[in-house]
Design a protein around this motif. Structure first.
Motif, mmCIF file in Angstrom:
data_model
loop_
_atom_site.group_PDB
_atom_site.id
_atom_site.type_symbol
_atom_site.label_atom_id
_atom_site.label_comp_id
_atom_site.label_asym_id
_atom_site.label_seq_id
_atom_site.Cartn_x
_atom_site.Cartn_y
_atom_site.Cartn_z
ATOM 1 N N PHE A 99 -42.336 77.241 -2.890
ATOM 2 C CA PHE A 99 -42.471 78.616 -2.218
ATOM 3 C C PHE A 99 -42.056 78.372 -0.848
ATOM 4 C CE2 PHE A 99 -44.471 80.359 -5.937
ATOM 5 C CZ PHE A 99 -44.138 81.534 -5.975
ATOM 6 N N LYS A 100 -41.078 79.086 -0.097
ATOM 7 C CA LYS A 100 -40.745 78.796 1.354
ATOM 8 C C LYS A 100 -41.299 80.003 2.020
ATOM 9 C CE LYS A 100 -36.462 76.146 -0.170
ATOM 10 N NZ LYS A 100 -36.925 76.933 -1.512
ATOM 11 N N ILE A 101 -41.858 79.640 3.227
ATOM 12 C CA ILE A 101 -42.347 80.926 3.967
ATOM 13 C C ILE A 101 -41.575 81.324 5.139
ATOM 14 C CG2 ILE A 101 -44.264 81.382 5.715
ATOM 15 C CD1 ILE A 101 -46.195 79.460 3.959
ATOM 16 N N LEU A 102 -41.170 82.518 5.141
ATOM 17 C CA LEU A 102 -40.172 83.085 6.294
ATOM 18 C C LEU A 102 -40.665 82.819 7.472
ATOM 19 C CD1 LEU A 102 -37.478 84.351 6.543
ATOM 20 C CD2 LEU A 102 -38.634 86.308 6.276
ATOM 21 N N SER A 103 -39.810 82.146 8.452
ATOM 22 C CA SER A 103 -40.379 82.117 9.788
ATOM 23 C C SER A 103 -40.776 83.338 10.326
ATOM 24 C CB SER A 103 -39.295 81.344 10.726
ATOM 25 O OG SER A 103 -39.193 80.007 10.236
ATOM 26 N N ASN A 104 -41.650 83.555 11.453
ATOM 27 C CA ASN A 104 -42.190 84.766 11.909
ATOM 28 C C ASN A 104 -40.990 84.974 13.006
ATOM 29 O OD1 ASN A 104 -44.605 83.888 10.576
ATOM 30 N ND2 ASN A 104 -44.895 85.845 11.305
ATOM 31 N N GLY A 105 -41.234 86.006 13.691
ATOM 32 C CA GLY A 105 -40.030 86.282 14.717
ATOM 33 C C GLY A 105 -38.924 86.862 14.416
ATOM 34 N N PRO A 148 -55.936 75.391 -5.137
ATOM 35 C CA PRO A 148 -54.997 75.959 -5.655
ATOM 36 C C PRO A 148 -53.338 75.426 -5.079
ATOM 37 C CG PRO A 148 -55.589 77.630 -3.801
ATOM 38 C CD PRO A 148 -56.463 76.428 -3.993
ATOM 39 N N VAL A 149 -52.644 75.405 -6.091
ATOM 40 C CA VAL A 149 -51.149 75.166 -5.655
ATOM 41 C C VAL A 149 -50.185 76.068 -6.307
ATOM 42 C CG1 VAL A 149 -51.636 72.715 -5.695
ATOM 43 C CG2 VAL A 149 -50.655 73.813 -7.844
ATOM 44 N N TRP A 150 -48.914 76.249 -5.660
ATOM 45 C CA TRP A 150 -47.991 77.158 -6.153
ATOM 46 C C TRP A 150 -46.713 76.634 -6.302
ATOM 47 C CZ3 TRP A 150 -51.566 77.132 -1.992
ATOM 48 C CH2 TRP A 150 -52.340 78.270 -1.991
ATOM 49 N N ARG A 151 -46.225 77.312 -7.497
ATOM 50 C CA ARG A 151 -44.835 76.845 -7.719
ATOM 51 C C ARG A 151 -43.960 78.230 -8.424
ATOM 52 N NH1 ARG A 151 -46.520 71.463 -11.478
ATOM 53 N NH2 ARG A 151 -47.478 70.725 -10.007
#
Length: 445
Positions: A63-69, A127-130
């Motif tokens: 899971f990738k987190i979209l950069s802010n801004g 927890p982990v996420w996939r």
RNA sequence: GUGGGUGUAGCUCAGCUGGUUAGAGCGCCGGAUUGUGGUUCCGGAGGUCGCCGGUUCAAACCCGGUCAUUCACCCCA
């Protein structure tokens, strides 16, 4: 809008949380008693920490987190124009959710190497996420319970971790088979069959054995264009359960011999007969994750149809990725969700995990309600979990509420109780009632 | 990422080869019962049949799409 939660995630009811905590508490207690210390790491890691550690498939499941801004300002314009999603993603995302607990642990060890006493034994329950497609026993958010030790190559730890598996599942009441193998034995098989260069292909095929059978493995190897005499040799070795026979087959493979000796050492530490569960050498156990280099473990529930509920192994160079080479580690993981599902299926949760309050107070009128509130306060101060119905409603309504909450006892308070100080304690299961003062009630719990 | 199943009341599901006001059980709410619940009886509330479009005089039902969910494969706990 209609409320919903993301796919592969779940809400947990009070009962489910209590049951899950029963699993976590059991595992934690054993970890602690074996000398493992807790750490926690952030839910998100730098993407660079995670990518490339789990193979090509694993990278896709991060899971990738979209950069802010204004992330588009930093986006890779060529990749964007070419509709190259992976490249665009890399340019607009710098962080990702952790995929397992082992890689963050490796990162932790390297970052804190000067503060740690090696061998360092840690446990971690988080927890982990996939981003996997959910199905039975598979979720996008799930808990892992890991115990690892780094900084020692001693095979004592393999034996120790096997004992932890044995003890935890014995406490939980889940009958399991603990399978053990060694990557060096798999390497020996490849060497002895003359296909050392095809080790990964072979391992991937073998990993599927219990699902597709020996025939399926043969076809799989054929489709990877492996020579038929090599396949025949592999088959023979896979069907050899005896370490002694394997040793003779491994005559030309020092690696294979080393693997056998490691397994033998682990068994000698374990001793013969003091385990609750079966621990078995299984040359067909492969395990996908590529960072394992020595002994590998997998745990399967005997009575439930389900994937593995735990796994682990030794990795010689995990921290090498982060610039700290030659540190050996070995660890195991418990799949809490699957253990939960298995225990639910087999009805293994004890009654007492249900938690909740012990007593519900029921008042008949307003003055009694005030008095009941004081009683509740005193009981709570004495450490008894209890509650008071919020108003002196109809008795039926209050009793219904007690039933719905699954409360084992109620205390009824009316005029006579208030004046005598002897409260009516009712057992909701048997229906029996007795007159007791507050102190006597406290003593009952 | 690939392939299949399923979406009807809070839950579990019926609903025939398209045909009037879409049903059951359980649950929920109220009552029978002015200091005692789980049983029983009576009454009641609750549904744009996932969503959008198409075929038809007529669609919960047929067709297409979409979303959700589930199972299997890949991979994995």
């Amino acid at each position: 809008m209609k409320p919903s939660i993301p796919k592969g995630t779940r809400d947990f009811s009070p009962e489910e949380v209590n049951k899950r905590n029963f699993i976590f508490d059991t595992i934690r207690e054993v970890f602690v008693r074996y000398g493992y210390q807790p750490i926690e790491t952030p839910a998100m890691e730098a993407l660079a920490t995670l990518t490339g550690k789990y193979g090509e498939e694993g990278d896709k499941l991060l899971f990738k987190i979209l950069s802010n801004g204004d992330f588009l300002a930093d986006a890779n314009k060529e990749a964007l124009a070419a509709m190259d999603s992976p490249k665009v993603a890399a340019s607009i995302s710098k962080r990702g959710l952790r995929y397992d607990l082992t890689v963050p642990f490796a990162r932790y060890v390297v970052m804190h190497q000067n503060e740690l006493a090696f061998p360092f034994k840690r446990y971690q329950i988080q927890p982990v996420w996939r981003a996997d497609r959910p199905q039975k026993g598979r979720y996008q958010e799930f808990f892992q319970c890991d115990a690892d030790v780094v900084g020692s190559g001693s095979l004592m730890y393999e034996a120790e971790l096997a004992r932890i598996y044995d003890e935890v599942f014995a406490k939980l009441g889940v009958r399991v088979t603990i399978k053990i193998n060694n990557r060096k034995i798999l390497a020996g098989i490849a060497e002895a069959a003359g296909v050392a260069d095809r080790f990964m292909d072979m391992t991937i095929a073998i990993d599927k054995l219990d699902k597709i059978g020996i025939e399926g493995v043969r076809r799989e190897l054929e489709s990877r264009s492996m020579a038929s005499e090599a396949i025949a040799a592999i088959e023979t070795m896979l069907q050899t359960q005896s370490l002694e026979k394997l040793r003779t087959l491994f005559a030309g493979s020092p690696t294979g011999i080393a693997g056998i000796e490691e397994i033998e050492t682990v068994f000698s530490y374990l001793g013969a007969d003091s385990l609750s569960n079966e621990i078995a050498f299984d040359p067909t156990l492969a395990r996908g994750l590529s960072y394992y280099t020595g002994c590998i473990f997998e745990v399967k529930a005997k009575d439930a149809q389900m994937g593995s509920i735990g796994g682990g192994g030794r990795y010689d160079n995990l921290t090498g990725n982060f610039g700290l080479p030659n540190v050996s580690g070995v660890g195991i993981s418990f799949g809490a969700e699957r253990i939960f599902d298995a225990m639910e299926e087999l009805n293994l949760f004890p009654e007492k995990v249900l938690g909740g309050i012990q007593v519900l107070f029921i008042a008949f009128d307003a003055p009694c309600h005030r008095y009941a509130f004081e009683c509740v306060t005193r009981l709570r101060a004495a450490g008894v979990a209890c509650d008071l119905y919020p108003e002196p409603a109809k008795i039926k309504k209050q009793m219904d509420y007690a039933n719905k909450r699954g409360v084992p006892f109620v205390v009824l308070i009316g005029e006579s109780e208030m004046s005598s100080g002897k409260l009516t304690l009712k057992n909701m299961q048997s229906g029996e009632q007795e007159q007791l003062d507050i102190q006597e009630i406290v003593e009952k719990f």
